[in-house]
Design a protein around this motif. Structure first.
Motif, PDB file in Angstrom:
ATOM      1  N   SER A  41      -0.292 -24.716  -5.676  1.00 22.14           N
ATOM      2  CA  SER A  41      -1.232 -23.424  -5.903  1.00 22.14           C
ATOM      3  C   SER A  41      -0.842 -21.940  -4.952  1.00 22.14           C
ATOM      4  CB  SER A  41      -2.198 -23.322  -4.481  1.00 22.14           C
ATOM      5  OG  SER A  41      -2.835 -25.007  -4.441  1.00 22.14           O
ATOM      6  N   ALA A  42      -1.346 -21.222  -6.510  1.00 22.31           N
ATOM      7  CA  ALA A  42      -0.691 -19.784  -6.732  1.00 22.31           C
ATOM      8  C   ALA A  42      -1.327 -19.722  -4.912  1.00 22.31           C
ATOM      9  CB  ALA A  42      -1.425 -19.040  -8.035  1.00 22.31           C
ATOM     10  N   VAL A  43      -0.832 -18.418  -4.432  1.00 25.62           N
ATOM     11  CA  VAL A  43      -1.701 -17.418  -3.583  1.00 25.62           C
ATOM     12  C   VAL A  43      -1.000 -16.609  -3.641  1.00 25.62           C
ATOM     13  CG1 VAL A  43       0.129 -18.124  -1.846  1.00 25.62           C
ATOM     14  CG2 VAL A  43      -1.853 -17.583  -1.167  1.00 25.62           C
ATOM     15  N   THR A  44      -1.605 -14.994  -3.705  1.00 27.29           N
ATOM     16  CA  THR A  44      -1.133 -14.069  -3.699  1.00 27.29           C
ATOM     17  C   THR A  44      -1.725 -12.677  -2.114  1.00 27.29           C
ATOM     18  OG1 THR A  44      -1.169 -13.532  -6.084  1.00 27.29           O
ATOM     19  CG2 THR A  44      -1.257 -11.754  -5.382  1.00 27.29           C
ATOM     20  N   SER A  45      -0.979 -12.103  -1.914  1.00 30.06           N
ATOM     21  CA  SER A  45      -0.924 -11.562  -0.287  1.00 30.06           C
ATOM     22  C   SER A  45      -1.295 -10.114  -0.577  1.00 30.06           C
ATOM     23  CB  SER A  45       0.251 -11.444   0.444  1.00 30.06           C
ATOM     24  OG  SER A  45       0.092 -13.166   0.859  1.00 30.06           O
ATOM     25  N   LEU A  46      -2.247  -9.310  -0.551  1.00 31.86           N
ATOM     26  CA  LEU A  46      -2.635  -7.731  -0.534  1.00 31.86           C
ATOM     27  C   LEU A  46      -2.620  -7.802   0.466  1.00 31.86           C
ATOM     28  CD1 LEU A  46      -5.460  -8.270  -2.917  1.00 31.86           C
ATOM     29  CD2 LEU A  46      -2.895  -8.120  -3.581  1.00 31.86           C
ATOM     30  N   SER A  47      -1.597  -6.212   0.356  1.00 27.52           N
ATOM     31  CA  SER A  47      -2.296  -5.323   2.048  1.00 27.52           C
ATOM     32  C   SER A  47      -3.332  -3.665   1.884  1.00 27.52           C
ATOM     33  CB  SER A  47      -1.025  -4.510   2.501  1.00 27.52           C
ATOM     34  OG  SER A  47      -1.329  -3.856   3.418  1.00 27.52           O
ATOM     35  N   VAL A  48      -5.108  -4.468   1.933  1.00 26.77           N
ATOM     36  CA  VAL A  48      -5.385  -3.268   1.455  1.00 26.77           C
ATOM     37  C   VAL A  48      -6.084  -2.121   2.577  1.00 26.77           C
ATOM     38  CG1 VAL A  48      -8.004  -3.520   0.653  1.00 26.77           C
ATOM     39  CG2 VAL A  48      -6.467  -5.390  -0.304  1.00 26.77           C
ATOM     40  N   ALA A  49      -5.671  -1.004   2.390  1.00 26.34           N
ATOM     41  CA  ALA A  49      -6.677   0.411   3.492  1.00 26.34           C
ATOM     42  C   ALA A  49      -7.475   0.547   2.966  1.00 26.34           C
ATOM     43  CB  ALA A  49      -5.126   1.226   3.098  1.00 26.34           C
ATOM     44  N   SER A  50      -8.451   0.760   3.911  1.00 24.45           N
ATOM     45  CA  SER A  50      -9.486   0.707   3.880  1.00 24.45           C
ATOM     46  C   SER A  50      -9.937   2.275   5.078  1.00 24.45           C
ATOM     47  CB  SER A  50     -10.810  -0.250   4.338  1.00 24.45           C
ATOM     48  OG  SER A  50     -12.235   0.581   3.697  1.00 24.45           O
ATOM     49  N   SER A  51     -10.429   3.278   4.591  1.00 24.15           N
ATOM     50  CA  SER A  51     -10.311   4.708   5.165  1.00 24.15           C
ATOM     51  C   SER A  51     -11.987   5.542   4.585  1.00 24.15           C
ATOM     52  CB  SER A  51      -9.556   5.774   4.468  1.00 24.15           C
ATOM     53  OG  SER A  51      -8.058   5.348   5.292  1.00 24.15           O
ATOM     54  N   ARG A  52     -11.889   6.072   6.633  1.00 26.43           N
ATOM     55  CA  ARG A  52     -13.192   6.821   6.053  1.00 26.43           C
ATOM     56  C   ARG A  52     -13.013   8.397   7.237  1.00 26.43           C
ATOM     57  NH1 ARG A  52     -17.303   5.992  11.388  1.00 26.43           N
ATOM     58  NH2 ARG A  52     -15.581   5.163  13.294  1.00 26.43           N
ATOM     59  N   THR A  53     -13.371   9.370   7.030  1.00 29.57           N
ATOM     60  CA  THR A  53     -13.407  10.380   7.435  1.00 29.57           C
ATOM     61  C   THR A  53     -14.903  10.927   8.768  1.00 29.57           C
ATOM     62  OG1 THR A  53     -11.973  10.843   6.433  1.00 29.57           O
ATOM     63  CG2 THR A  53     -12.620  12.755   7.360  1.00 29.57           C
ATOM     64  N   TYR A  54     -14.950  10.987   9.865  1.00 29.27           N
ATOM     65  CA  TYR A  54     -15.581  11.391  10.328  1.00 29.27           C
ATOM     66  C   TYR A  54     -14.999  12.610  11.172  1.00 29.27           C
ATOM     67  CZ  TYR A  54     -13.642   8.654  14.435  1.00 29.27           C
ATOM     68  OH  TYR A  54     -12.982   7.956  15.354  1.00 29.27           O
ATOM     69  N   THR A  55     -16.360  13.367  11.964  1.00 29.56           N
ATOM     70  CA  THR A  55     -16.220  14.594  13.064  1.00 29.56           C
ATOM     71  C   THR A  55     -16.030  14.013  14.051  1.00 29.56           C
ATOM     72  OG1 THR A  55     -17.077  15.669  10.840  1.00 29.56           O
ATOM     73  CG2 THR A  55     -17.581  16.875  13.731  1.00 29.56           C
TER      74      THR A  55
END
Length: 162
Positions: free
Chosen positions: A42-56
């Motif tokens: 079985s094929a498996v692909t690994s991803l590194s995903v960054a999710s950003s948010r900005t707040y005060t």
């Protein structure tokens, strides 16, 4: 006579049958996808995903917060992701969190500088490409597919090569 549904006898059984969770992440790849194959092919692909948010914050200072996710994509979808995405590509990932088997929490680790970090691991059901393809065309494959449409079941813990 065929029984069309199961009668739920008590609250504990109902809760066990009603459990479901999903996570949706929109972010950018932090590195190029890495594809490999499990021992059963079985094929498996690994991803590194960054999710950003900005707040005060309370002191009026702008704060940028980035959360990283390690995402595993399976089957035909893994091959499409590997072929079309690269570092910086924006994606929408829909899937489920995979907690640490021992604690049930994110995996905790110590960085090289001695600070603590957490690794949120996600088993992707669907990956949508949000960055237009280079070369003037906005067309990616219509659907990268899902585990169900690719004809494979949910991966077992033995399928994870890491």
């Amino acid at each position: 006579m065929i029984k069309a549904f199961k009668v739920i006898k008590n609250e504990q059984e109902r809760d066990a049958n009603m459990s479901y969770h999903t996570i949706i992440i929109v972010g950018n790849l932090g590195r190029d996808p890495e594809m490999r194959y499990t021992p059963n092919g079985s094929a498996v692909t690994s991803l590194s995903v960054a999710s950003s948010r900005t707040y005060t914050d309370g002191a009026g200072q702008k704060v940028k917060e980035t959360t990283w996710f390690r995402v595993s994509v399976w089957g035909k979808q893994a091959e499409s992701v590997n072929n079309y995405l690269k570092k910086g590509s924006m994606v929408l990932v829909e899937g489920e969190l995979r907690p640490d088997k021992e604690t049930g929490n994110p995996r905790i680790f110590t960085r090289n500088d001695g600070t603590s970090g957490a690794s949120f691991e996600v088993n992707a059901r669907t990956v949508r490409f949000l960055t237009p393809k280079a070369g003037g065309s906005d067309e990616f494959p219509a659907d990268t597919g899902s585990a169900a449409s690719a004809g494979i079941g949910e991966p077992s813990d033995e399928d994870f090569p890491f």
